[in-house]
Design an enzyme around this catalytic site. Structure first.
Site, short mmCIF file in Angstrom:
data_model
loop_
_atom_site.label_atom_id
_atom_site.label_comp_id
_atom_site.label_asym_id
_atom_site.label_seq_id
_atom_site.Cartn_x
_atom_site.Cartn_y
_atom_site.Cartn_z
N CYS A 85 0.77 -1.22 0.15
CA CYS A 85 0.01 0.10 0.00
C CYS A 85 0.96 1.03 0.00
CB CYS A 85 -0.72 0.16 1.09
SG CYS A 85 -2.11 1.40 1.25
N CYS B 2 -0.41 3.94 3.06
CA CYS B 2 -0.09 3.73 4.06
C CYS B 2 1.29 3.28 4.38
CB CYS B 2 -1.09 2.54 4.83
SG CYS B 2 -2.79 3.00 4.64
N HIS C 106 -6.71 -1.65 1.09
CA HIS C 106 -6.85 -0.21 1.54
C HIS C 106 -8.25 0.52 1.09
CE1 HIS C 106 -5.19 3.96 2.42
NE2 HIS C 106 -6.12 4.17 1.50
N CYS D 66 -12.21 5.37 4.06
CA CYS D 66 -11.69 5.58 5.46
C CYS D 66 -10.46 6.06 5.68
CB CYS D 66 -11.82 4.29 6.39
SG CYS D 66 -13.76 3.64 6.30
N CYS E 217 -5.78 1.10 5.62
CA CYS E 217 -5.72 -0.31 5.10
C CYS E 217 -6.55 -1.25 6.41
CB CYS E 217 -4.30 -1.13 5.23
SG CYS E 217 -3.44 -0.50 3.71
N HIS F 68 -17.09 -1.40 2.32
CA HIS F 68 -17.27 -0.15 2.91
C HIS F 68 -18.80 -0.03 2.84
CE1 HIS F 68 -16.48 3.73 4.50
NE2 HIS F 68 -17.46 4.24 3.80
N CYS F 69 -19.49 0.16 3.93
CA CYS F 69 -21.12 0.13 4.10
C CYS F 69 -21.18 1.72 4.02
CB CYS F 69 -21.58 -0.58 5.04
SG CYS F 69 -23.53 -0.31 5.15
N CYS G 135 -16.12 0.98 7.46
CA CYS G 135 -15.48 -0.44 6.86
C CYS G 135 -16.00 -1.41 7.38
CB CYS G 135 -14.15 -0.17 6.51
SG CYS G 135 -13.51 0.40 4.99
#
Length: 337
Positions: free
Chosen positions: A116, A119, A129, A133, A136, A143-144, A150
């Site tokens: 990543c 990060c 990742h 948000c 990671c 993701h809701c 997440c």
């Protein structure tokens, strides 16, 4: 800089709109059922369903995603070495050397170590990742937007319970309001227009939610028993021997225990009880086969045993892949020089 910060704050506020809508519907359903309809014989069971549903929703929405531990972060010296490299092949070589000390088995589609850049860490298995948000997330599922959070290792059990209790909550409302809905259509509530309106929507809204939740809950139950995430269902994870959709499927019992834990008294409670740390997962046995890119593994399974000190967390297939990948990278760098 100020414009970017203002834009970021606006996006943050907009992301809470679906959560606000959902909370408003929940509060309205409580008001309509308890205050307007006031079905005394059902209030006790209603509050049990409402309490468990609200508890699971709160834990799902406000449990922070779990990031990888510090051992997966690049050290300052490794970051400097990585940044000094001029070619992607050289950077891959750096990541390959670092990964030998880590319990990572999955790869990118090209066979490289999953890294990543945001990060600055090597991703553990099943970690991804999240751009919303900005971190990671271990065992990321998705993701809701209705939770503005997440769904991953830290709250996947809470999310399943949220789906289950919300489905039961909606079914309970529909089942207990149906007799009054029938009376509404027969004209017995003509003098109570406000009650009629609430009864109508108590049938319509929970009914629609229950219908939708039936399919969503069934889908996630299937994911649990097959040990997949939504992301892994959409795209199979890659390993040294190629893509494998069943790599983490270790049997029904162990699949369920990974999510709900071994202490069964906590299964139906929104308290954390999942097994493991979200970074290391047991794998099914993998055959020694060529990788999908046409790069054939050579040698025997005994050869990598010489390198077990250098590759302490790898199995035979992965060791062969890493050794060949490392050799290919060296040859490519030499050809460029």
């Amino acid at each position: 800089m100020a414009v970017r910060e203002t834009f970021r704050r606006c996006v943050w506020l907009l992301s809470w709109i679906p959560v606000t809508i959902l909370i408003s519907v929940i509060l309205w359903s409580y008001y309509a059922y308890v205050v307007q309809l006031c079905l005394m014989i059902h209030l006790l069971m209603f509050h049990v369903c409402f309490g468990m549903f609200s508890w699971a929703f709160w834990r799902s929405a406000f449990t922070a995603p779990s990031p990888p531990s510090e051992e997966f972060q690049l050290s300052l010296s490794d970051k400097q070495r990585y940044a000094e490299q001029d070619t992607p092949e050289a950077q891959r070589q750096i990541l390959l050397e670092i990964s030998q000390k880590l319990p990572v088995h999955s790869r990118s589609a090209s066979g490289a170590i999953r890294f990543c850049r945001h990060c600055q860490l090597i991703k553990p298995d099943r970690c991804h990742h999240c751009s919303a948000c900005q971190t990671c997330v271990l065992r990321m599922d998705h993701h809701c937007p209705w939770l503005n959070n997440c769904v991953g290792f830290s709250n996947y059990k809470f999310f399943l319970l949220f789906l289950t209790f919300s489905w039961l909550y909606c079914l309970f409302i529909v089942a207990t309001v149906t007799p009054y809905f029938i009376k509404f259509w027969r004209g017995k509530f003509l003098n109570y227009s406000s009650v009629k309106l609430h009864v109508f929507f108590l049938m319509l809204v929970p009914g629609m939610f229950a219908f939708t939740l039936t399919f969503l809950l069934a889908f996630h139950c299937w994911l649990v028993i097959t040990n997949k995430t939504t992301l892994e269902w959409l795209s199979a994870p890659f390993f040294p021997h190629g893509p494998d959709r069943t790599a983490f499927d270790v049997g029904l019992k162990h699949n369920v225990l990974q999510v709900f834990g071994s202490q069964r008294r906590f299964w139906l409670l929104p308290v954390f009880s999942s097994d493991g740390d979200g970074q290391i997962f047991p794998l099914r046995g993998k055959p020694l086969v060529p990788n999908p890119g046409g790069f054939h593994l050579t040698g025997t399974c005994e050869e990598p045993e010489k390198h077990m000190g250098k590759y302490p967390s790898k199995d035979s297939t992965e060791l062969l892949w890493d050794i060949q990948f490392e050799t290919r990278t060296h040859l490519h760098l030499e050809a460029e020089l």
